[in-house]
Design a protein around this motif. Structure first.
Motif, PDB file in Angstrom:
ATOM      1  N   THR A 180      26.039  20.660  11.171  1.00  0.00           N
ATOM      2  CA  THR A 180      27.331  19.981  11.091  1.00  0.00           C
ATOM      3  C   THR A 180      27.525  19.366   9.719  1.00  0.00           C
ATOM      4  OG1 THR A 180      27.194  19.471  13.450  1.00  0.00           O
ATOM      5  CG2 THR A 180      28.815  18.234  12.169  1.00  0.00           C
ATOM      6  N   LEU A 181      26.440  18.858   9.160  1.00  0.00           N
ATOM      7  CA  LEU A 181      26.493  18.267   7.826  1.00  0.00           C
ATOM      8  C   LEU A 181      26.949  19.300   6.800  1.00  0.00           C
ATOM      9  CD1 LEU A 181      25.684  15.397   6.730  1.00  0.00           C
ATOM     10  CD2 LEU A 181      23.547  16.458   5.984  1.00  0.00           C
ATOM     11  N   ARG A 182      26.431  20.514   6.902  1.00  0.00           N
ATOM     12  CA  ARG A 182      26.812  21.590   5.983  1.00  0.00           C
ATOM     13  C   ARG A 182      28.292  21.928   6.114  1.00  0.00           C
ATOM     14  NH1 ARG A 182      22.853  24.891   3.486  1.00  0.00           N
ATOM     15  NH2 ARG A 182      24.557  26.352   3.197  1.00  0.00           N
ATOM     16  N   ARG A 183      28.786  21.942   7.342  1.00  0.00           N
ATOM     17  CA  ARG A 183      30.201  22.282   7.549  1.00  0.00           C
ATOM     18  C   ARG A 183      31.109  21.152   7.094  1.00  0.00           C
ATOM     19  NH1 ARG A 183      31.855  23.428  13.041  1.00  0.00           N
ATOM     20  NH2 ARG A 183      30.143  22.131  13.796  1.00  0.00           N
ATOM     21  N   ALA A 184      30.640  19.918   7.229  1.00  0.00           N
ATOM     22  CA  ALA A 184      31.457  18.770   6.843  1.00  0.00           C
ATOM     23  C   ALA A 184      31.491  18.580   5.336  1.00  0.00           C
ATOM     24  CB  ALA A 184      30.945  17.500   7.524  1.00  0.00           C
ATOM     25  N   TYR A 185      30.366  18.894   4.665  1.00  0.00           N
ATOM     26  CA  TYR A 185      30.257  18.668   3.219  1.00  0.00           C
ATOM     27  C   TYR A 185      29.691  19.905   2.522  1.00  0.00           C
ATOM     28  CZ  TYR A 185      31.007  13.820   4.500  1.00  0.00           C
ATOM     29  OH  TYR A 185      31.535  12.661   5.015  1.00  0.00           O
ATOM     30  N   PRO A 186      30.363  21.060   2.621  1.00  0.00           N
ATOM     31  CA  PRO A 186      29.827  22.274   1.986  1.00  0.00           C
ATOM     32  C   PRO A 186      29.715  22.151   0.474  1.00  0.00           C
ATOM     33  CG  PRO A 186      32.101  22.618   2.708  1.00  0.00           C
ATOM     34  CD  PRO A 186      31.637  21.318   3.295  1.00  0.00           C
ATOM     35  N   ASN A 187      30.547  21.279  -0.130  1.00  0.00           N
ATOM     36  CA  ASN A 187      30.492  21.107  -1.582  1.00  0.00           C
ATOM     37  C   ASN A 187      29.151  20.533  -2.031  1.00  0.00           C
ATOM     38  OD1 ASN A 187      31.931  18.945  -0.054  1.00  0.00           O
ATOM     39  ND2 ASN A 187      31.677  17.778  -1.944  1.00  0.00           N
ATOM     40  N   PHE A 188      28.470  19.779  -1.166  1.00  0.00           N
ATOM     41  CA  PHE A 188      27.169  19.218  -1.529  1.00  0.00           C
ATOM     42  C   PHE A 188      26.031  20.208  -1.283  1.00  0.00           C
ATOM     43  CE2 PHE A 188      29.363  15.253  -1.931  1.00  0.00           C
ATOM     44  CZ  PHE A 188      28.613  14.577  -2.872  1.00  0.00           C
ATOM     45  N   PHE A 189      26.379  21.373  -0.758  1.00  0.00           N
ATOM     46  CA  PHE A 189      25.388  22.425  -0.575  1.00  0.00           C
ATOM     47  C   PHE A 189      25.723  23.631  -1.443  1.00  0.00           C
ATOM     48  CE2 PHE A 189      25.115  19.750   3.105  1.00  0.00           C
ATOM     49  CZ  PHE A 189      23.776  19.746   3.461  1.00  0.00           C
ATOM     50  N   LEU A 190      26.614  23.414  -2.433  1.00  0.00           N
ATOM     51  CA  LEU A 190      27.061  24.477  -3.330  1.00  0.00           C
ATOM     52  C   LEU A 190      27.573  25.680  -2.548  1.00  0.00           C
ATOM     53  CD1 LEU A 190      24.186  24.355  -5.995  1.00  0.00           C
ATOM     54  CD2 LEU A 190      26.304  23.038  -5.924  1.00  0.00           C
ATOM     55  N   ASP A 191      28.205  25.408  -1.421  1.00  0.00           N
ATOM     56  CA  ASP A 191      28.652  26.466  -0.513  1.00  0.00           C
ATOM     57  C   ASP A 191      30.163  26.650  -0.650  1.00  0.00           C
ATOM     58  OD1 ASP A 191      29.209  28.228   1.472  1.00  0.00           O
ATOM     59  OD2 ASP A 191      28.346  27.058   3.102  1.00  0.00           O
ATOM     60  N   ILE A 192      30.568  27.736  -1.246  1.00  0.00           N
ATOM     61  CA  ILE A 192      31.981  28.018  -1.464  1.00  0.00           C
ATOM     62  C   ILE A 192      32.393  29.312  -0.763  1.00  0.00           C
ATOM     63  CG2 ILE A 192      31.872  29.419  -3.571  1.00  0.00           C
ATOM     64  CD1 ILE A 192      33.902  27.470  -4.806  1.00  0.00           C
TER      65      ILE A 192
END
Length: 358
Positions: free
Chosen positions: A321-333
């Protein structure tokens, strides 16, 4: 659960601390004391945003496939905002404490926003609203609904008057907004604050208008004269000029997650190192907020001293859920890239039919 208390100082002292942090000639002693007070002021917003997110989760039970997240605004962002808006006061900044809901559709967003506006049992005072879906922001194409409240709780009145911002957006609006933040990180530009290369700002504004067509909602004003085919072709032209997707693929690689051991998963301190391509995640349990805030402040000091890292303290649930909420902090574009690819494919079909960008 222990939360930070509201500092026992006047609002004038809070505001003076903000002024010291933005002045160029403040002494180191002044900055140290001002930063200490500003950190306390930020930390005390954790209690009201926690109660807001609890209420929000209850309201979202009847909605499918949602994301809820909460965060305390990063201190560099607070200081930058005070610099950009000289009349703004630290004590009345509206989004130090933020809660976000991501829903499936514009219809769901409007239903939830209406539920908040028209709920007489919700005692917090609505003091400001920005409906950037009905009236998208023209400069960059930002779309979302922001509801700003003054906190009010008779059982714990010491927090009364603190301002909390509730953001309500769709998944499509969310992947757009986080893509803007991610590219801002890669490019070293404050695209989120409408600062940076105009070509990139225009590209994101055009893609937002194309997304608005997909959601059958109001277009970005400066592109409102373009039809759907013209908008898609304009996105394709802008993408080709920038080689945007090529650059995004070159920048974006799955950031290696380094999850430190911890007893619980209520708060997460995320530390993005875009140069190393790593994301460190320190979890904290419900009773460790003071430690989380201390660690957050210390890491921010490292960033302020020049270390190329971006920390943020959030609460969003499990890592997925963290990845989906803050993808910018996982370099996920990736989500944004996939939608733009679909737009480019459709633009080619429009061109074959003889349609051209005006």
């Amino acid at each position: 659960m222990a939360f930070s208390q509201v500092p026992e100082v006047s609002k004038n002292q809070i505001n003076k601390a903000g002024q010291i942090l933005v002045k160029e000639n403040s002494s180191q002693e002044e900055i140290f004391l001002a930063r200490f007070l500003a950190d306390q002021w930020r930390a005390c917003h954790a209690y009201p945003i926690n109660t807001f997110q609890s209420t929000l989760r209850d309201k979202l039970r009847d909605f499918p496939d949602t994301i809820v997240a909460q965060r305390l605004k990063r201190m560099p962002t607070i200081i930058d905002k005070l610099k950009r808006y000289p009349a703004m006061k630290l004590s009345t900044m509206q989004d130090i404490g933020g809660v976000r809901a991501v829903l499936k559709s514009v219809s769901d967003v409007n239903i939830l926003a209406k539920n908040y506006r028209e709920n007489d049992r919700f005692l917090h005072e609505l003091i400001n609203e920005h409906n950037y879906i009905k009236t998208p922001r023209d400069e960059d194409g930002y779309r979302s609904i922001h509801l700003v409240y003054k906190y009010k709780n008779q059982r714990n009145p010491s927090y009364n008057g603190l301002r909390i911002e509730l953001q309500i957006r769709t998944k499509l609006q969310h992947i757009w907004a986080t893509a803007v933040e991610t590219m801002g990180t890669f490019l070293g530009q404050a695209l989120k604050s409408r600062q940076g290369d105009q070509e990139w700002l225009d590209f994101f504004a055009l893609t937002s208008s194309a997304f608005a067509y997909q959601e059958k909602s109001p277009l970005i004003p400066r592109f409102a004269n373009l039809s759907r085919s013209e908008t898609y072709i304009a996105v394709a032209d802008a993408e080709a000029n920038l080689r945007a997707l090529e650059k995004m693929k070159g920048f974006s690689s799955a950031a290696k997650e380094i999850v430190r051991s911890g007893k619980g998963w209520f708060y997460h301190l995320i530390i993005l190192d875009s140069l190393e391509g790593t994301v460190k995640i320190q979890p904290y349990d419900r009773d460790s907020f003071d430690q989380a805030m201390f660690d957050y402040t210390e890491i921010e000091k490292e960033a302020a001293s020049g270390k190329k890292i971006e920390p943020v303290l959030v609460s969003a649930g499990p890592i997925d859920t963290l990845r989906r909420a803050y993808p910018n902090f996982f370099l996920d574009i990736g989500g944004f890239v996939n939608v733009v690819k679909e737009i480019l494919t459709t633009a080619k079909q429009f061109r074959k039919k003889g349609l051209k960008h005006i």
